[in-house]
Design an enzyme around this catalytic site. Structure first.
Site, PDB file in Angstrom:
ATOM      1  N   CYS A 161       0.837  -1.203   0.000  1.00  0.00           N
ATOM      2  CA  CYS A 161       0.000   0.000   0.000  1.00  0.00           C
ATOM      3  C   CYS A 161       0.878   1.261   0.000  1.00  0.00           C
ATOM      4  O   CYS A 161       1.491   1.554  -1.013  1.00  0.00           O
ATOM      5  CB  CYS A 161      -0.993  -0.064   1.157  1.00  0.00           C
ATOM      6  N   HIS A 200      -3.146  -4.936   1.695  1.00  0.00           N
ATOM      7  CA  HIS A 200      -2.489  -5.176   2.989  1.00  0.00           C
ATOM      8  C   HIS A 200      -2.447  -6.680   3.276  1.00  0.00           C
ATOM      9  O   HIS A 200      -3.337  -7.205   3.957  1.00  0.00           O
ATOM     10  CB  HIS A 200      -3.285  -4.494   4.111  1.00  0.00           C
ATOM     11  N   GLU A 232      -0.845  -8.272   5.387  1.00  0.00           N
ATOM     12  CA  GLU A 232      -0.687  -8.573   6.827  1.00  0.00           C
ATOM     13  C   GLU A 232      -2.035  -8.632   7.547  1.00  0.00           C
ATOM     14  O   GLU A 232      -2.099  -9.056   8.699  1.00  0.00           O
ATOM     15  CB  GLU A 232       0.247  -7.551   7.485  1.00  0.00           C
TER      16      GLU A 232
HETATM   17  N1  GLN Z   1      -3.491   6.406   1.023  1.00  0.00           N
HETATM   18  C1  GLN Z   1      -2.238   6.092   1.628  1.00  0.00           C
HETATM   19  C2  GLN Z   1      -1.101   6.895   1.025  1.00  0.00           C
HETATM   20  O1  GLN Z   1      -1.250   7.591   0.085  1.00  0.00           O
HETATM   21  C3  GLN Z   1      -1.932   4.627   1.530  1.00  0.00           C
HETATM   22  C4  GLN Z   1      -2.995   3.858   2.280  1.00  0.00           C
HETATM   23  C5  GLN Z   1      -2.492   2.642   2.963  1.00  0.00           C
HETATM   24  O2  GLN Z   1      -1.299   2.399   3.096  1.00  0.00           O
HETATM   25  N2  GLN Z   1      -3.424   1.879   3.460  1.00  0.00           N
HETATM   26  O3  GLN Z   1      -0.021   6.811   1.550  1.00  0.00           O
END
Ligand code: GLN
Length: 192
Positions: free
Chosen positions: A80, A174, A176
């Site tokens: 992410c 994610h 995890e």
């Molecule tokens: N929206 C977040 C960002 O731009 C990432 C979201 C996440 O890691 N769950 O960093």
């Protein structure tokens, strides 16, 4: 004792990565300063807020030593926000936001699930035995372009969400949060 790996712990969802890797037998280090990189053979960049993590990477003095280790081929798993931090091109980032450019991707922040913010789905992952991987997406980055050298391992609606280039693996979701250790296990096998 398994391999010594780090989880970047400046901000965001690091603890469940630590737990997953420890359960698989790794020696896991919370990485908050450049000294914590000593002896590490792989690194996880967790989810969180990539703008904040980028700023804290600069303030902690970690950005340049991590960039050097990545350039030298250290295995890395970015999830992410971690995917954003490893991409070569950021769209809708902050103007001063930096990324490592370890994977030739253009990613747009917060662009997956604009209406719903978060969603879950079961992914067929190339090369992963044992069936679909349940994936949790939270304000996830959207891959707008994947370079020719990037291997796409999973897609949602034909769209890349799990990619690999060299020793770097990036997930828009994610892993995890699923209680499924297979992607962490694959990462540890890269390390060895
Ligand atoms: N929206 C977040 C960002 O731009 C990432 C979201 C996440 O890691 N769950 O960093």
């Amino acid at each position: 004792m398994g391999p010594k790996v780090g989880v970047l712990a400046l901000q965001g969802a690091s603890q469940l990565h630590v737990d997953a890797l420890a359960e698989l037998g790794a020696h896991v280090v919370d990485v908050r300063t450049p000294e914590h990189l000593a002896g590490i053979e792989g690194l996880v960049l967790p989810g969180g807020e990539s703008t904040t993590i980028s700023r804290l990477l600069e303030l902690s003095g970690l950005f340049d030593p991590i960039a050097e280790r990545l350039a030298a081929g250290m295995p890395v798993l970015g999830t992410c926000a971690g995917m954003i931090l490893l991409a070569s091109e950021l769209l809708d980032g902050r103007p001063d936001q930096r990324s490592f450019g370890a994977v030739d991707l253009a990613v747009r922040r917060n662009a997956f699930g604009r209406q719903v913010d978060s969603f879950e789905t079961d992914l067929a992952v190339a090369g992963l035995s044992g069936g679909d991987f349940h994936a949790v997406f939270i304000r996830a980055p959207y891959v707008e372009r994947a370079g020719a050298g990037v291997e796409v391992l999973a897609t949602v609606d034909g769209h890349p969400v799990l990619c690999r280039q060299g020793a770097a693996t990036v997930a828009a979701f994610h892993p995890e949060l699923s209680g499924d250790l297979r992607l962490h296990d694959a990462f540890l096998r890269e390390v060895h």
